[in-house]
Design a protein around this motif. Sequence first.
Motif, PDB file in Angstrom:
ATOM      1  N   LEU A 255       0.839  -1.200   0.000  1.00 59.40           N
ATOM      2  CA  LEU A 255       0.000   0.000   0.000  1.00 59.40           C
ATOM      3  C   LEU A 255       0.875   1.252   0.000  1.00 59.40           C
ATOM      4  O   LEU A 255       0.581   2.232  -0.693  1.00 59.40           O
ATOM      5  CB  LEU A 255      -0.924   0.002   1.223  1.00 59.40           C
ATOM      6  CG  LEU A 255      -2.030  -1.058   1.250  1.00 59.40           C
ATOM      7  CD1 LEU A 255      -2.729  -1.061   2.609  1.00 59.40           C
ATOM      8  CD2 LEU A 255      -3.045  -0.824   0.148  1.00 59.40           C
ATOM      9  N   GLU A 256       1.946   1.201   0.770  1.00 58.10           N
ATOM     10  CA  GLU A 256       2.891   2.322   0.802  1.00 58.10           C
ATOM     11  C   GLU A 256       3.567   2.491  -0.552  1.00 58.10           C
ATOM     12  O   GLU A 256       3.703   3.605  -1.070  1.00 58.10           O
ATOM     13  CB  GLU A 256       3.947   2.063   1.883  1.00 58.10           C
ATOM     14  CG  GLU A 256       5.008   3.147   1.993  1.00 58.10           C
ATOM     15  CD  GLU A 256       4.489   4.393   2.680  1.00 58.10           C
ATOM     16  OE1 GLU A 256       4.987   5.488   2.361  1.00 58.10           O
ATOM     17  OE2 GLU A 256       3.576   4.276   3.521  1.00 58.10           O
TER      18      GLU A 256
ATOM     19  N   LYS B 186       1.349   4.034  -2.987  1.00 58.47           N
ATOM     20  CA  LYS B 186       0.801   5.311  -2.504  1.00 58.47           C
ATOM     21  C   LYS B 186      -0.725   5.264  -2.367  1.00 58.47           C
ATOM     22  O   LYS B 186      -1.440   6.171  -2.790  1.00 58.47           O
ATOM     23  CB  LYS B 186       1.224   6.460  -3.428  1.00 58.47           C
ATOM     24  CG  LYS B 186       2.724   6.702  -3.444  1.00 58.47           C
ATOM     25  CD  LYS B 186       3.093   7.850  -4.360  1.00 58.47           C
ATOM     26  CE  LYS B 186       4.564   8.226  -4.220  1.00 58.47           C
ATOM     27  NZ  LYS B 186       5.492   7.098  -4.371  1.00 58.47           N
ATOM     28  N   ILE B 187      -1.191   4.176  -1.776  1.00 65.21           N
ATOM     29  CA  ILE B 187      -2.624   4.000  -1.533  1.00 65.21           C
ATOM     30  C   ILE B 187      -2.877   4.226  -0.047  1.00 65.21           C
ATOM     31  O   ILE B 187      -2.440   3.442   0.796  1.00 65.21           O
ATOM     32  CB  ILE B 187      -3.089   2.596  -1.965  1.00 65.21           C
ATOM     33  CG1 ILE B 187      -2.884   2.443  -3.473  1.00 65.21           C
ATOM     34  CG2 ILE B 187      -4.545   2.363  -1.581  1.00 65.21           C
ATOM     35  CD1 ILE B 187      -3.127   1.056  -3.990  1.00 65.21           C
ATOM     36  N   ASP B 188      -3.542   5.317   0.248  1.00 68.49           N
ATOM     37  CA  ASP B 188      -3.747   5.715   1.643  1.00 68.49           C
ATOM     38  C   ASP B 188      -5.145   5.304   2.102  1.00 68.49           C
ATOM     39  O   ASP B 188      -6.091   6.096   2.063  1.00 68.49           O
ATOM     40  CB  ASP B 188      -3.550   7.224   1.780  1.00 68.49           C
ATOM     41  CG  ASP B 188      -3.423   7.646   3.238  1.00 68.49           C
ATOM     42  OD1 ASP B 188      -3.234   6.766   4.093  1.00 68.49           O
ATOM     43  OD2 ASP B 188      -3.528   8.858   3.515  1.00 68.49           O
ATOM     44  N   VAL B 189      -5.262   4.059   2.512  1.00 69.65           N
ATOM     45  CA  VAL B 189      -6.540   3.517   2.984  1.00 69.65           C
ATOM     46  C   VAL B 189      -6.334   2.965   4.393  1.00 69.65           C
ATOM     47  O   VAL B 189      -5.380   2.217   4.630  1.00 69.65           O
ATOM     48  CB  VAL B 189      -7.051   2.385   2.058  1.00 69.65           C
ATOM     49  CG1 VAL B 189      -8.371   1.826   2.586  1.00 69.65           C
ATOM     50  CG2 VAL B 189      -7.217   2.889   0.644  1.00 69.65           C
ATOM     51  N   PRO B 190      -7.189   3.317   5.343  1.00 71.75           N
ATOM     52  CA  PRO B 190      -7.039   2.777   6.699  1.00 71.75           C
ATOM     53  C   PRO B 190      -7.284   1.270   6.718  1.00 71.75           C
ATOM     54  O   PRO B 190      -8.137   0.757   5.995  1.00 71.75           O
ATOM     55  CB  PRO B 190      -8.100   3.529   7.505  1.00 71.75           C
ATOM     56  CG  PRO B 190      -9.110   3.971   6.495  1.00 71.75           C
ATOM     57  CD  PRO B 190      -8.339   4.227   5.236  1.00 71.75           C
TER      58      PRO B 190
ATOM     59  N   ASP C 229       2.078  -0.404  11.536  1.00 69.78           N
ATOM     60  CA  ASP C 229       2.127   0.532  10.415  1.00 69.78           C
ATOM     61  C   ASP C 229       1.129   1.637  10.694  1.00 69.78           C
ATOM     62  O   ASP C 229       0.095   1.412  11.331  1.00 69.78           O
ATOM     63  CB  ASP C 229       1.779  -0.207   9.115  1.00 69.78           C
ATOM     64  CG  ASP C 229       1.976   0.662   7.883  1.00 69.78           C
ATOM     65  OD1 ASP C 229       1.065   1.467   7.587  1.00 69.78           O
ATOM     66  OD2 ASP C 229       3.012   0.535   7.218  1.00 69.78           O
ATOM     67  N   ARG C 230       1.429   2.828  10.193  1.00 70.06           N
ATOM     68  CA  ARG C 230       0.537   3.963  10.441  1.00 70.06           C
ATOM     69  C   ARG C 230      -0.847   3.734   9.857  1.00 70.06           C
ATOM     70  O   ARG C 230      -1.812   4.368  10.267  1.00 70.06           O
ATOM     71  CB  ARG C 230       1.141   5.236   9.855  1.00 70.06           C
ATOM     72  CG  ARG C 230       1.225   5.247   8.333  1.00 70.06           C
ATOM     73  CD  ARG C 230       1.783   6.557   7.804  1.00 70.06           C
ATOM     74  NE  ARG C 230       1.838   6.580   6.350  1.00 70.06           N
ATOM     75  CZ  ARG C 230       0.809   6.886   5.579  1.00 70.06           C
ATOM     76  NH1 ARG C 230      -0.366   7.178   6.120  1.00 70.06           N
ATOM     77  NH2 ARG C 230       0.928   6.892   4.261  1.00 70.06           N
ATOM     78  N   ARG C 231      -0.946   2.831   8.878  1.00 69.21           N
ATOM     79  CA  ARG C 231      -2.245   2.569   8.267  1.00 69.21           C
ATOM     80  C   ARG C 231      -3.150   1.718   9.142  1.00 69.21           C
ATOM     81  O   ARG C 231      -4.344   1.634   8.903  1.00 69.21           O
ATOM     82  CB  ARG C 231      -2.052   1.879   6.908  1.00 69.21           C
ATOM     83  CG  ARG C 231      -1.538   2.795   5.825  1.00 69.21           C
ATOM     84  CD  ARG C 231      -1.247   2.021   4.546  1.00 69.21           C
ATOM     85  NE  ARG C 231      -0.822   2.918   3.489  1.00 69.21           N
ATOM     86  CZ  ARG C 231       0.383   3.482   3.423  1.00 69.21           C
ATOM     87  NH1 ARG C 231       1.272   3.215   4.357  1.00 69.21           N
ATOM     88  NH2 ARG C 231       0.699   4.298   2.443  1.00 69.21           N
TER      89      ARG C 231
ATOM     90  N   ARG D 119     -14.458  13.533   5.187  1.00 75.04           N
ATOM     91  CA  ARG D 119     -13.417  13.955   4.239  1.00 75.04           C
ATOM     92  C   ARG D 119     -13.998  14.304   2.876  1.00 75.04           C
ATOM     93  O   ARG D 119     -13.435  15.117   2.141  1.00 75.04           O
ATOM     94  CB  ARG D 119     -12.373  12.843   4.071  1.00 75.04           C
ATOM     95  CG  ARG D 119     -11.439  12.675   5.257  1.00 75.04           C
ATOM     96  CD  ARG D 119     -10.204  11.879   4.862  1.00 75.04           C
ATOM     97  NE  ARG D 119     -10.545  10.584   4.310  1.00 75.04           N
ATOM     98  CZ  ARG D 119     -10.666   9.477   5.028  1.00 75.04           C
ATOM     99  NH1 ARG D 119     -10.495   9.521   6.346  1.00 75.04           N
ATOM    100  NH2 ARG D 119     -10.960   8.331   4.460  1.00 75.04           N
TER     101      ARG D 119
END
Length: 210
Positions: free
Chosen positions: A158-159, A162-166, A181-183, A208
């Motif tokens: 995901l990193e 560049k896919i920013d999904v929780p 991981d921050r996600r 958002r």
Amino acid sequence: MSDALWSKLIGTVPAILWVAFAATVYFTLRGTLIQRLVPRLTAVRALGVEVELAGELLDRAQDESQTTVSATARRTALGRLEHAADVLQGGKILWVDDRPEGNTPLVELFRAAGLHVDVALSTEEATPMFRRRPYDVIISDIDRDGDQQAGIKMLRLLEQYKIDVPVLIYTGRFDPERGVDRRIFAATTAPVELVHYVIDLMERARLRSL
């Protein structure tokens, strides 16, 4: 005809006109009123069935997870599901797990709540899915096909893309020592908690998008 009789007839004209007017309005708007009211009444009648179904699915999920939940926690989760209907409607979840049969009750529950749930059995299967389609939430286990770091490795992909999904980690055992991981929004083994986390993330996603 006497003046008294004429007076009586004239006096009844307004009442007759009002009746005629009311009848005209009723028959003119009757179809519209029925179209608007019947779906609402049907929805109210169906609400009890939907809540009952949600309760049954949540109970099945608890049995699958072999976790315990208090009556209060169960009732709170079902109440949030009911009140978050607009927030959940149309949301998109990707669920990655090599043993999806244990998640079936929760998948059915989320779909009944209006969420679209895609299921992938591996990181390899999930990768083209999250690259091609925007998801609001990804739910994942950790161990897959003998790889105890499979879920964490997927986070690295995901990193990379560049896919920013929780991400919600839903697994029988979660050891933070394996890596975080921050996600990762949260990790849980309890279906009731997963329901709350999904609602939390969908509320954030809606905010958002405003």
